[in-house]
Design a protein around this motif. Structure first.
Motif, PDB file in Angstrom:
ATOM      1  N   ALA A  43     -12.720  24.794  21.908  1.00 21.38           N
ATOM      2  CA  ALA A  43     -12.442  26.191  21.359  1.00 21.38           C
ATOM      3  C   ALA A  43     -12.371  27.081  22.646  1.00 21.38           C
ATOM      4  CB  ALA A  43     -13.577  26.848  20.669  1.00 21.38           C
ATOM      5  N   PHE A  44     -10.996  27.473  22.885  1.00 22.55           N
ATOM      6  CA  PHE A  44     -10.570  28.209  24.144  1.00 22.55           C
ATOM      7  C   PHE A  44     -10.769  29.551  23.429  1.00 22.55           C
ATOM      8  CE2 PHE A  44      -8.391  24.150  24.987  1.00 22.55           C
ATOM      9  CZ  PHE A  44      -8.453  24.100  26.501  1.00 22.55           C
ATOM     10  N   ALA A  45     -11.511  30.452  24.144  1.00 26.37           N
ATOM     11  CA  ALA A  45     -11.974  31.722  23.638  1.00 26.37           C
ATOM     12  C   ALA A  45     -11.651  32.938  24.591  1.00 26.37           C
ATOM     13  CB  ALA A  45     -13.541  31.539  23.223  1.00 26.37           C
ATOM     14  N   THR A  46     -10.808  34.100  24.099  1.00 26.75           N
ATOM     15  CA  THR A  46     -10.636  35.023  24.800  1.00 26.75           C
ATOM     16  C   THR A  46     -11.165  36.136  23.991  1.00 26.75           C
ATOM     17  OG1 THR A  46      -8.527  34.163  25.517  1.00 26.75           O
ATOM     18  CG2 THR A  46      -9.114  36.391  25.715  1.00 26.75           C
ATOM     19  N   TYR A  83     -11.618  31.538  28.201  1.00 26.56           N
ATOM     20  CA  TYR A  83     -10.240  31.408  28.593  1.00 26.56           C
ATOM     21  C   TYR A  83      -9.593  32.889  28.580  1.00 26.56           C
ATOM     22  CZ  TYR A  83      -5.763  28.640  29.020  1.00 26.56           C
ATOM     23  OH  TYR A  83      -4.618  28.420  29.352  1.00 26.56           O
ATOM     24  N   ALA A  84      -9.387  33.358  29.757  1.00 28.38           N
ATOM     25  CA  ALA A  84      -8.853  34.627  29.525  1.00 28.38           C
ATOM     26  C   ALA A  84      -7.436  34.911  29.479  1.00 28.38           C
ATOM     27  CB  ALA A  84      -9.349  35.462  30.715  1.00 28.38           C
ATOM     28  N   HIS A  85      -6.652  33.886  28.698  1.00 29.58           N
ATOM     29  CA  HIS A  85      -5.162  33.906  29.105  1.00 29.58           C
ATOM     30  C   HIS A  85      -4.647  33.989  27.531  1.00 29.58           C
ATOM     31  CE1 HIS A  85      -5.862  33.079  33.066  1.00 29.58           C
ATOM     32  NE2 HIS A  85      -6.418  31.963  32.826  1.00 29.58           N
ATOM     33  N   SER A  92     -14.445  43.847  28.775  1.00 28.66           N
ATOM     34  CA  SER A  92     -15.193  43.885  30.238  1.00 28.66           C
ATOM     35  C   SER A  92     -15.700  42.592  30.158  1.00 28.66           C
ATOM     36  CB  SER A  92     -16.135  44.864  30.409  1.00 28.66           C
ATOM     37  OG  SER A  92     -16.879  44.745  29.465  1.00 28.66           O
ATOM     38  N   PRO A  93     -15.770  42.048  31.803  1.00 25.05           N
ATOM     39  CA  PRO A  93     -16.367  40.785  31.716  1.00 25.05           C
ATOM     40  C   PRO A  93     -17.918  40.662  31.386  1.00 25.05           C
ATOM     41  CG  PRO A  93     -15.085  41.498  33.833  1.00 25.05           C
ATOM     42  CD  PRO A  93     -15.068  42.512  32.899  1.00 25.05           C
ATOM     43  N   ARG A  94     -18.659  41.659  31.400  1.00 23.90           N
ATOM     44  CA  ARG A  94     -20.017  41.736  31.085  1.00 23.90           C
ATOM     45  C   ARG A  94     -20.092  41.446  29.584  1.00 23.90           C
ATOM     46  NH1 ARG A  94     -23.041  46.018  29.585  1.00 23.90           N
ATOM     47  NH2 ARG A  94     -21.356  47.439  30.451  1.00 23.90           N
ATOM     48  N   VAL A  95     -19.025  42.208  28.713  1.00 18.13           N
ATOM     49  CA  VAL A  95     -19.188  41.960  27.391  1.00 18.13           C
ATOM     50  C   VAL A  95     -18.701  40.665  26.814  1.00 18.13           C
ATOM     51  CG1 VAL A  95     -18.131  43.056  25.001  1.00 18.13           C
ATOM     52  CG2 VAL A  95     -19.281  44.537  27.080  1.00 18.13           C
ATOM     53  N   ALA A  96     -17.653  40.243  27.420  1.00 20.86           N
ATOM     54  CA  ALA A  96     -17.036  38.938  27.262  1.00 20.86           C
ATOM     55  C   ALA A  96     -17.994  38.037  27.315  1.00 20.86           C
ATOM     56  CB  ALA A  96     -15.578  38.778  28.075  1.00 20.86           C
ATOM     57  N   HIS A 116     -21.479  22.422  23.396  1.00 16.35           N
ATOM     58  CA  HIS A 116     -21.447  22.601  24.782  1.00 16.35           C
ATOM     59  C   HIS A 116     -20.557  23.960  25.127  1.00 16.35           C
ATOM     60  CE1 HIS A 116     -22.234  18.163  25.586  1.00 16.35           C
ATOM     61  NE2 HIS A 116     -21.815  18.248  24.391  1.00 16.35           N
ATOM     62  N   GLN A 117     -20.887  24.500  26.388  1.00 18.58           N
ATOM     63  CA  GLN A 117     -19.995  25.676  26.752  1.00 18.58           C
ATOM     64  C   GLN A 117     -19.971  25.703  28.346  1.00 18.58           C
ATOM     65  OE1 GLN A 117     -21.870  29.444  26.002  1.00 18.58           O
ATOM     66  NE2 GLN A 117     -20.903  30.456  27.944  1.00 18.58           N
ATOM     67  N   ALA A 118     -18.556  25.746  28.472  1.00 18.47           N
ATOM     68  CA  ALA A 118     -18.323  25.768  30.054  1.00 18.47           C
ATOM     69  C   ALA A 118     -18.592  27.193  30.644  1.00 18.47           C
ATOM     70  CB  ALA A 118     -16.525  25.624  30.254  1.00 18.47           C
ATOM     71  N   PRO A 119     -19.070  27.374  31.982  1.00 20.90           N
ATOM     72  CA  PRO A 119     -19.485  28.403  32.582  1.00 20.90           C
ATOM     73  C   PRO A 119     -18.383  29.663  32.535  1.00 20.90           C
ATOM     74  CG  PRO A 119     -19.007  26.786  34.194  1.00 20.90           C
ATOM     75  CD  PRO A 119     -18.776  26.169  33.075  1.00 20.90           C
ATOM     76  N   PHE A 120     -18.792  30.987  32.440  1.00 24.46           N
ATOM     77  CA  PHE A 120     -18.116  31.960  32.557  1.00 24.46           C
ATOM     78  C   PHE A 120     -17.869  32.169  33.807  1.00 24.46           C
ATOM     79  CE2 PHE A 120     -17.020  36.342  32.219  1.00 24.46           C
ATOM     80  CZ  PHE A 120     -16.225  36.639  31.227  1.00 24.46           C
ATOM     81  N   GLY A 121     -16.612  32.855  34.129  1.00 26.07           N
ATOM     82  CA  GLY A 121     -16.470  33.551  35.608  1.00 26.07           C
ATOM     83  C   GLY A 121     -16.177  32.342  36.639  1.00 26.07           C
TER      84      GLY A 121
END
Length: 625
Positions: A43-46, A83-85, A92-96, A116-121
């Protein structure tokens, strides 16, 4: 939130470096260096800007969508991949990071999916093997809808609000000469704003389906932003935005006080069990915030009505004193709007409302006052540069009993108006005037309003001494010359978005611009001279002392909609004519005195305030990264 879900034979990623927002998630979930999983739904998530209004609701809906999709595809595990695309207007990054984490936590809570979750940032490389069956790729958009706050949890819906949902009426279009045709028979081709308003009133939804463009503008210009630590529809105001807001507040207050209103201040909460207030709540179409205090149920005010009613009940007035006008700039008013309706500044749960209530002896005085106050509203909208669409609502019996009034009103307006005629009166008013702004999504938002109230002076025991010495109930006028100050900022920004869509340049009214004049020195050697020049200009002036080329500095000023840019070097600082660049691309040569005279003429009669950010641009913090 945007989701792109892919059913894969395998998926792997490897962290390759930190991004500038790596700190937004202090303890990122998932492996920090990489992971590889088999038989997985990825799940690519923006996270989008509008998600900030309903963080828990969006996360819950996204997790449900991912869980349902995994079940349909028979995937035993899920990888949540920030995934920010997938969108352009990001949270905002903090809320995302917070939303992504809540999605993962919600998936793990059920225990039915290995998650599983890939790391943010972080920058990451990845490889994926899509299964390629018909359902293996799915894109979804998750809308914020406030599901974390059900309407029956602390909210109250009035009988008037319920009645509004079933209200039936006749729609007309009146011309300035007082003639009318039924709206269904009117030729709207030359009146697009009127057409959009009629469509919205008949079939429109208040729910924000896409992020309105003013949300991006309010953040780009560092005016106002979402506050995830508060309730939906409660925003934070940055210095430049607060300056604009305070200028609007000061101007509308001066307009109303000069008209003859007396300014007061009243409490923000009231006893829900108060006999007059509880009945009034059922006649006002709004949802309330409820507060518990000891054994009392209190509600937060949604206007200045209650406090001003209490003052009017206790004051002693005779027919000589009427009209008696009371005014308050309410910091703050509260309405628990439905979550899906809350979007940016258009519709908030906490807002600033300039509110005036006028006691008038009878309907004759009410009609005179009504026309005068409509003129105030028109002047206000002209001052902030908005072209709005009038809508008027009458109870049919009022029209029958007051022949000629609608003709006088239309002559005051001087433009066509949409008129709704009710056979029955569900609310406290018999006549209501509105000026509506229609935005880029063709949704209408009421700004100015004037109403004739025929109920509440009797309900609240408000009386005056008539000419014959008898105590009588007056009529009551409800007026907001501007409407919510926050919504005025929304309308100004949306109006500029409409201009940009037409290929025109966006611009602040000069009196409202956070920076009215920017001085751009052509080299570092002239920074001190530029500051000395700024000291001689009696407006909001800043100096771009940053280490950048002059062309870039001019472009930055244009992005900020600065009305005037002065490019200065040795000649200008030695007392020569100034080179003045206007927001609309004119290049002028004039003396300092001529320049000051020009800007003074453009801001005459409007409030002034000093800048509330450092004069040197190099010393300003960044509020929206």
């Amino acid at each position: 939130m945007r989701l792109l879900m892919i059913h894969a034979d395998h998926f792997g990623y490897e962290v390759t470096g930190d991004t500038k927002v790596a700190g937004a998630a202090p303890e990122p979930a998932g492996d920090e260096t990489g992971a590889r999983v088999e038989e997985v739904l990825v799940a690519f998530a923006t996270a989008e800007a509008t998600d900030q209004e309903s963080v828990a609701g969006v996360a819950k809906k996204a997790a449900a969508a991912i869980r349902d999709t995994a079940a349909k595809m028979g995937a035993p595990r899920v990888m949540v991949y920030p995934y920010a695309h997938l969108a352009s207007d990001l949270a905002s990054p903090r809320v995302a990071a917070r939303i992504i984490d809540q999605v993962t936590e919600s998936l793990r809570d059920n225990g039915d999916l290995e998650t599983h979750q890939a790391p943010f940032g972080y920058y990451k490389s990845f490889d994926i093997a899509c299964k390629g069956h018909p359902l293996s790729e799915l894109a979804l958009t998750i809308r914020p809808d406030g599901t974390e706050e059900p309407e029956d949890d602390g909210a109250s819906e009035s009988t008037a609000l319920a009645a509004e949902k079933t209200l039936r009426s006749e729609w007309r279009v009146y011309q300035p000469d007082g003639t009318y045709v039924l709206a269904d028979d009117f030729d709207f081709r030359a009146h697009r704003g009127l057409a959009d308003l009629f469509t919205y009133e008949r079939t429109g939804s208040r729910v924000a389906e896409d992020a309105p463009p003013h949300i991006k503008l309010m953040r780009e210009h560092e005016l106002v932003d979402y506050e995830p630590a508060s309730d939906t529809g409660n925003l934070r105001w940055y210095p430049k935005g607060l300056l604009v807001k305070r200028l609007l507040e000061e101007h509308v207050t001066r307009t109303v006080v000069d008209y003859g209103a007396m300014e007061v201040e009243t409490p923000i909460m009231y006893d829900y069990a108060h006999p007059a207030l509880s009945k009034y709540l059922q006649r006002f179409p709004a949802r309330q915030y409820l507060v518990k205090s000891d054994d009392k149920d209190l509600f937060l005010r949604f206007a200045a009505c209650f406090g001003q009613y209490m003052i009017q009940r206790d004051l002693v007035a005779s027919h000589h004193d009427l009209p008696v006008r009371l005014y308050e700039l309410t910091h703050f008013s509260f309405r628990r709007e439905q979550g899906g309706e809350v979007a940016g500044l258009r519709r908030l749960r906490t807002f600033t409302m300039p509110d005036m209530h006028s006691l008038v002896a009878d309907m004759g005085m009410a009609k005179v006052e009504f026309l005068k106050q409509v003129s105030l509203c028109l002047r206000w909208l002209d001052d902030i540069g908005l072209d709005c669409v009038p809508a008027i609502r009458f109870v049919r019996s009022f029209l029958d009993e007051n022949p000629g009034f609608v003709e006088d009103l239309m002559a005051t307006l001087g433009r066509p108006a949409l008129v709704e005629v009710w056979d029955e009166r569900f609310f406290y008013f018999v006549a209501k005037f509105e000026m509506n702004f229609v935005d880029t999504a063709k949704k209408a938002a009421c700004l100015s309003t004037v109403q004739i109230d025929v109920e509440n002076t009797e309900r609240f025991g408000i009386r005056y001494t008539a000419q014959d010495g008898e105590k009588r109930h007056p009529l009551l006028m409800h007026t907001s010359v501007s409407g919510s100050v926050d919504r005025n900022v929304y309308a100004i920004l949306e109006n500029q978005a409409l201009r940009m869509r037409r290929g025109e340049k966006a611009a602040w009214p000069v009196w409202l611009a956070p920076t009215q004049v920017r001085v751009v020195p052509v080299a570092d050697a002239y920074v001190d001279g530029a500051q000395a020049l700024a000291d001689r200009i009696p407006f909001r002036v800043d100096v771009d002392d940053r280490d950048a080329k002059v062309g870039k500095k001019i472009r930055e000023a244009e992005k900020e909609w600065v009305p005037y840019t002065l490019v200065v070097g040795e000649r200008e600082l030695a007392g020569g004519d100034l080179t003045v660049r206007t927001r609309f691309g004119e290049q002028l040569t004039m003396t300092l005195a001529e320049f000051v005279e020009r800007v003074s003429a453009e801001t005459a009669g409007k409030p002034t305030r000093p800048a509330n950010t450092p004069r040197l641009l190099s010393r300003r913090p960044i509020f929206v990264g």
